[in-house]
Write an enzyme that holds these catalytic residues in place. Structure first.
Site, PDB file in Angstrom:
ATOM      1  N   LYS A  13      42.607  33.664  40.742  1.00  0.00           N
ATOM      2  CA  LYS A  13      42.361  35.101  40.614  1.00  0.00           C
ATOM      3  C   LYS A  13      42.224  35.424  39.130  1.00  0.00           C
ATOM      4  O   LYS A  13      43.081  35.055  38.329  1.00  0.00           O
ATOM      5  CB  LYS A  13      43.525  35.903  41.200  1.00  0.00           C
ATOM      6  CG  LYS A  13      43.426  37.404  40.961  1.00  0.00           C
ATOM      7  CD  LYS A  13      44.743  38.099  41.271  1.00  0.00           C
ATOM      8  CE  LYS A  13      45.839  37.720  40.309  1.00  0.00           C
ATOM      9  NZ  LYS A  13      45.583  38.197  38.914  1.00  0.00           N
ATOM     10  N   PRO A  98      46.784  25.765  36.732  1.00  0.00           N
ATOM     11  CA  PRO A  98      47.976  25.786  35.883  1.00  0.00           C
ATOM     12  C   PRO A  98      48.983  26.816  36.387  1.00  0.00           C
ATOM     13  O   PRO A  98      48.626  27.781  37.065  1.00  0.00           O
ATOM     14  CB  PRO A  98      47.422  26.167  34.504  1.00  0.00           C
ATOM     15  CG  PRO A  98      46.117  26.839  34.780  1.00  0.00           C
ATOM     16  CD  PRO A  98      45.573  26.217  36.016  1.00  0.00           C
ATOM     17  N   VAL A  99      50.250  26.576  36.050  1.00  0.00           N
ATOM     18  CA  VAL A  99      51.351  27.404  36.547  1.00  0.00           C
ATOM     19  C   VAL A  99      51.765  28.405  35.477  1.00  0.00           C
ATOM     20  O   VAL A  99      51.712  28.111  34.276  1.00  0.00           O
ATOM     21  CB  VAL A  99      52.538  26.495  36.950  1.00  0.00           C
ATOM     22  CG1 VAL A  99      53.733  27.322  37.392  1.00  0.00           C
ATOM     23  CG2 VAL A  99      52.109  25.532  38.059  1.00  0.00           C
ATOM     24  N   GLY A 105      47.907  31.693  40.663  1.00  0.00           N
ATOM     25  CA  GLY A 105      47.941  30.482  41.474  1.00  0.00           C
ATOM     26  C   GLY A 105      48.939  30.547  42.613  1.00  0.00           C
ATOM     27  O   GLY A 105      48.602  30.304  43.777  1.00  0.00           O
ATOM     28  N   SER A 107      50.389  33.193  43.879  1.00  0.00           N
ATOM     29  CA  SER A 107      50.036  34.291  44.781  1.00  0.00           C
ATOM     30  C   SER A 107      48.888  33.910  45.706  1.00  0.00           C
ATOM     31  O   SER A 107      48.890  34.233  46.902  1.00  0.00           O
ATOM     32  CB  SER A 107      49.664  35.536  43.977  1.00  0.00           C
ATOM     33  OG  SER A 107      50.751  35.991  43.207  1.00  0.00           O
ATOM     34  N   SER A 108      47.899  33.211  45.170  1.00  0.00           N
ATOM     35  CA  SER A 108      46.776  32.778  45.988  1.00  0.00           C
ATOM     36  C   SER A 108      47.229  31.740  47.012  1.00  0.00           C
ATOM     37  O   SER A 108      46.761  31.742  48.157  1.00  0.00           O
ATOM     38  CB  SER A 108      45.671  32.201  45.087  1.00  0.00           C
ATOM     39  OG  SER A 108      44.461  32.048  45.798  1.00  0.00           O
ATOM     40  N   ASP A 140      50.813  40.253  43.431  1.00  0.00           N
ATOM     41  CA  ASP A 140      49.424  39.798  43.429  1.00  0.00           C
ATOM     42  C   ASP A 140      48.983  39.218  44.768  1.00  0.00           C
ATOM     43  O   ASP A 140      47.802  38.894  44.934  1.00  0.00           O
ATOM     44  CB  ASP A 140      49.217  38.737  42.345  1.00  0.00           C
ATOM     45  CG  ASP A 140      48.989  39.336  40.966  1.00  0.00           C
ATOM     46  OD1 ASP A 140      48.783  40.556  40.878  1.00  0.00           O
ATOM     47  OD2 ASP A 140      49.014  38.572  39.989  1.00  0.00           O
TER      48      ASP A 140
END
Length: 292
Positions: A13, A98-99, A105, A107-108, A140
């Protein structure tokens, strides 16, 4: 479905804009953001079974932390609380993003888990329980439930209708620095109940032309970029590196950082910029993609 397993993509996102309108009396920040999604991201697989579980693999799996705290499990449990006799099973997450990077990431991933559980259980995509579970899982997650370009507002719980944006060739770059979202909001310095001095977000048409979209993007900003730069000055290096690439029309930080996106006039120039940045900065995470 292969061998009974269900698979979903969890795309990155990207906040093309992120206006902070103020800080509410409850301490949460009110925002208005234009969001798009990349053609690249994590991958989530669900094998139906009796017990809910999660395993994580992939190039960024080690940085994703304790599996017990993963948003995939949090979202699944939130839906279980709202749907009696919900079938679940074993999730396997292939982590490529990446975190703590400002590209949503986790949330997706959580939204992908909700979509897979909905598919497994025959829950319609517009079932209110899905949105309730998404909101319970993170600010998110709602906008990631149906990953198409749209506006998000409030604290993230207000999600607008899908927008038909022109395809945006882009390069995503993360310098390998994790940035704490709460720390960035603290650095923004708004007191509870305080409105931001910056202007409101301009209107976005449902299907802007390419030039109308570029004009709009030039009017917008990411209000978290300045506080994030104070926490992670290397973000300025990434912005400068992207802006120096031929064909880059806009470079901006996504979310609370540290990932930065560059928007290019053609896909070939985005691909060339990606290769050049990988050569010049081998420690950086760099991906060419298209945002929609």
């Amino acid at each position: 479905m292969a061998g009974g397993a269900l698979v979903a993509r969890a795309p990155a996102k990207v906040n093309l804009s992120l206006h902070i309108l103020g800080r509410r009396a409850d301490g949460f920040h009110a925002l208005d953001s234009l969001v798009a999604f990349a053609g690249f991201g994590d991958r989530l697989r669900l094998t139906p079974g009796d017990a809910l579980s999660l395993s994580v693999e992939g190039p960024t799996a080690q940085a994703s932390g304790d599996v017990a705290d993963n948003l995939v499990l949090m979202a699944a449990r939130a839906l279980q609380q709202r749907c009696s006799a919900l079938r679940a099973g074993a999730f396997r997450l292939t982590k490529r993003l990446p975190v703590a990077a400002g590209v949503g990431g986790g949330s997706s991933d959580a939204a992908a888990a909700l979509r897979l559980l909905a598919e497994l259980n025959g829950i319609p995509a517009d079932d209110s329980r899905l949105l309730e579970a998404a909101r319970a899982s993170g600010s998110d997650v709602p906008v990631c439930l149906d990953p198409r370009a749209r506006r998000m507002a409030g604290t993230g719980e207000i999600v607008g209708p899908p927008l038909h944006l022109p395809a945006l060739p882009a390069v995503l770059v993360n310098p390998g620095v994790a940035v704490s979202t709460p720390a960035v909001f603290r650095a923004l310095g708004l007191a509870p109940g305080e409105d931001a001095a910056s202007g409101a977000h301009p209107l976005v048409s449902a299907a802007p032309t390419p030039e109308a979209l570029w004009s709009l993007l030039r009017e917008t900003r990411n209000d978290l970029e300045s506080p994030a730069l104070r926490i992670a000055p290397v973000i300025a290096d990434v912005l400068a590196a992207l802006r120096a690439r031929p064909g880059c029309r806009l470079a901006r930080m996504s979310g609370s950082g540290a990932t930065v996106f560059g928007l290019f006039d053609t896909r070939s120039r985005a691909a060339l910029a990606s290769r050049e940045l990988q050569r010049l900065h081998p420690a950086w995470w760099v991906r060419a993609t298209v945002l929609r």
